[in-house]
Every structure is written in C-alpha cells, then in structure tokens.
Design a protein around this motif. Structure first.
Motif, short mmCIF file in Angstrom:
data_model
loop_
_atom_site.label_atom_id
_atom_site.label_comp_id
_atom_site.label_asym_id
_atom_site.label_seq_id
_atom_site.Cartn_x
_atom_site.Cartn_y
_atom_site.Cartn_z
N ALA A 40 -7.47 11.05 -0.93
CA ALA A 40 -5.98 11.52 -0.26
C ALA A 40 -5.65 12.67 0.22
O ALA A 40 -4.80 12.16 0.68
CB ALA A 40 -5.60 11.64 -1.64
N ARG A 58 -3.07 5.59 2.84
CA ARG A 58 -2.50 5.59 1.67
C ARG A 58 -2.43 4.74 0.60
O ARG A 58 -2.99 4.99 -0.54
CB ARG A 58 -1.24 5.86 1.99
CG ARG A 58 -0.95 6.51 3.32
CD ARG A 58 -0.90 8.49 2.62
NE ARG A 58 -0.29 8.33 1.40
CZ ARG A 58 -0.74 9.51 0.18
NH1 ARG A 58 -1.43 9.64 0.00
NH2 ARG A 58 0.71 9.66 -0.66
N TYR A 59 -2.65 3.47 0.82
CA TYR A 59 -3.03 2.27 0.22
C TYR A 59 -4.22 2.11 -0.35
O TYR A 59 -4.15 2.44 -1.76
CB TYR A 59 -3.23 0.65 0.23
CG TYR A 59 -2.64 -0.25 -0.09
CD1 TYR A 59 -2.75 -0.69 -1.54
CD2 TYR A 59 -5.26 -1.30 0.06
CE1 TYR A 59 -2.46 -1.72 -1.86
CE2 TYR A 59 -4.98 -2.05 -1.05
CZ TYR A 59 -3.84 -2.27 -2.15
OH TYR A 59 -4.82 -2.93 -2.81
N SER A 62 -4.52 5.45 -2.76
CA SER A 62 -3.24 5.46 -3.78
C SER A 62 -4.42 4.33 -5.33
O SER A 62 -4.27 4.36 -6.87
CB SER A 62 -2.31 4.45 -3.73
OG SER A 62 -1.08 5.00 -3.39
N SER A 103 0.29 11.87 -5.33
CA SER A 103 0.11 10.59 -4.30
C SER A 103 0.76 9.69 -4.66
O SER A 103 1.17 9.34 -3.58
CB SER A 103 -0.73 11.16 -4.33
OG SER A 103 -1.50 10.22 -3.24
N VAL A 104 0.55 8.65 -5.52
CA VAL A 104 1.24 7.35 -5.70
C VAL A 104 2.72 7.15 -6.05
O VAL A 104 3.14 6.44 -5.36
CB VAL A 104 -0.36 7.17 -7.59
CG1 VAL A 104 0.16 5.40 -7.14
CG2 VAL A 104 -1.54 7.41 -6.93
N TYR A 107 4.04 7.34 -2.34
CA TYR A 107 2.87 6.59 -1.80
C TYR A 107 4.18 4.67 -2.10
O TYR A 107 4.34 3.91 -1.19
CB TYR A 107 1.60 5.78 -2.24
CG TYR A 107 1.27 3.72 -1.83
CD1 TYR A 107 1.23 4.18 0.55
CD2 TYR A 107 1.16 3.31 -2.62
CE1 TYR A 107 0.99 2.75 0.72
CE2 TYR A 107 0.70 1.84 -1.68
CZ TYR A 107 0.19 1.59 -0.16
OH TYR A 107 0.29 0.28 0.01
N HIS A 113 3.66 0.18 3.39
CA HIS A 113 2.83 -0.29 2.63
C HIS A 113 1.92 -1.12 3.18
O HIS A 113 2.39 -1.71 4.37
CB HIS A 113 3.49 -0.69 1.26
CG HIS A 113 4.62 -0.12 0.49
ND1 HIS A 113 5.80 -0.54 0.31
CD2 HIS A 113 4.17 0.61 0.04
CE1 HIS A 113 6.53 -0.20 -0.43
NE2 HIS A 113 5.83 0.90 -1.33
N VAL A 175 -0.80 -2.44 -7.66
CA VAL A 175 -0.47 -1.14 -6.50
C VAL A 175 0.12 -2.40 -5.05
O VAL A 175 1.31 -1.72 -4.63
CB VAL A 175 -1.54 -0.05 -5.95
CG1 VAL A 175 -1.04 0.86 -4.77
CG2 VAL A 175 -2.03 0.72 -7.23
#
Length: 180
Positions: A40, A58-59, A62, A103-104, A107, A113, A175
């Motif tokens: 992260a 980032r995915y 997450s 963080s999530v 995102y 994405h 996600v």
C-alpha cells in the motif's frame, strides 16, 4: 481527493511501519498485514508520482488491505485477539484500520481502476504456501493460527487454505466490481 488520501496513506504507513519495525524488526515480513501495508505504501507513492499508471498496483494493495482487514475482524479477533490492540492501538490502528479504510476508499471512489483478479490471488497464495512450508519446516511459528500446522489437523490446514483462497478470490472480484 485521491491525492490527499494517498498522502495520508503514506503518512499513516510510515508511522505504522516505524512502530512495527521497532517492535518486531525484520520479522514483520512474516506478516501478511505488514506485506499488504508495504504494498500500500509503495502503491500510494507510485500513485502520487505516476497517477493513473499506478492503478494495477493500487488494485493489488486494495485487495490485500481488504484481506488484512477482514481476516483481522472476522478471524483473529473471534479467535481471541484483542480488538482494542488489533484495531485501535500501536501499528494495529494504522495497519488494520486507518490505512485499509483510507486507501481502499480512495482507490474505489476517486482513482483510475485496474482489474486483474489473478494477481492478488497469486500473491496471497505465494505468501500463504511459503508460510505453511516454513511452519512445516519449523522455521517459523505462525504468525497466524491457521499456519500452525503442528497445532491443528491436516484437514484443518487444508480447510484454512481453501477458505483463504476463496476469501481473496471474492475480495479480488469484489474490489474490481466496486471500482467500476
């Protein structure tokens, strides 16, 4: 908003890692929690420098942070972990609560994405099978109860592996779906 959130994540991660390193040193690398939070930190720094090009990282972070959060809340605490310690104190505040949430949310709500469900699944499986092997070789104890192969039956170990793979698979797909 995404820039502010990622700056906040970087700050939280640095504070949390300093606490974790002071407490456990290099042994932090045995913990999925710490690995997910290091990913992260790197992904937030990458976002701040590269913008949307950091979306795949980032995915991944997450998905790993959601796994960290859910396993802490739904497995470790019910198995006897101290809620206050795990979620509200020391590095737990940062690595189990603040970083995953900020963080999530960033995102999913404000960033570009990427959807590559196999990457978080593979990363989690590599981690899990590595720790199972280290536990079987008696090189590491845990660090989570479900890796302690000598304290549970072979059947329990297999069921934990199946459950954890199913959980990270659901998270990876969830996600990806939430970020659309």
């Amino acid at each position: 908003m995404a820039i502010a959130a990622n700056i906040l994540v970087v700050a939280f991660e640095i504070v949390g890692l300093r606490i974790a390193i002071a407490d456990r040193g290099v042994r932090i690398l045995a913990y999925y929690t710490q690995i997910s939070n290091i990913v992260a930190l790197v992904s937030s720094l990458a976002f701040l420098v590269l913008g949307s090009a950091a979306a795949p990282l980032r995915y991944l972070s997450s998905c790993m942070l959601v796994m960290t959060f859910l396993i802490t809340v739904c497995v470790l605490i019910p198995m006897g972990g101290d809620f206050k310690k795990l979620m509200l104190l020391d590095n737990g505040l940062y690595h189990h609560t603040l970083c995953p949430i900020v963080s999530v949310a960033s995102y999913v709500l404000w960033e570009a994405h990427a959807s590559m469900p196999l990457i978080p699944i593979a990363a989690t499986m590599v981690y899990g099978f590595t720790l199972l092997g280290l536990n079987a070789a008696r090189k590491v104890d845990g660090p989570y109860p479900f890796f302690r192969v000598y304290e549970q039956s072979g059947r329990a170990t297999v069921l934990w592996v199946i459950a954890l793979i199913a959980i990270i698979t659901a998270i990876s797909l969830g996600v990806a779906a939430a970020a659309k």
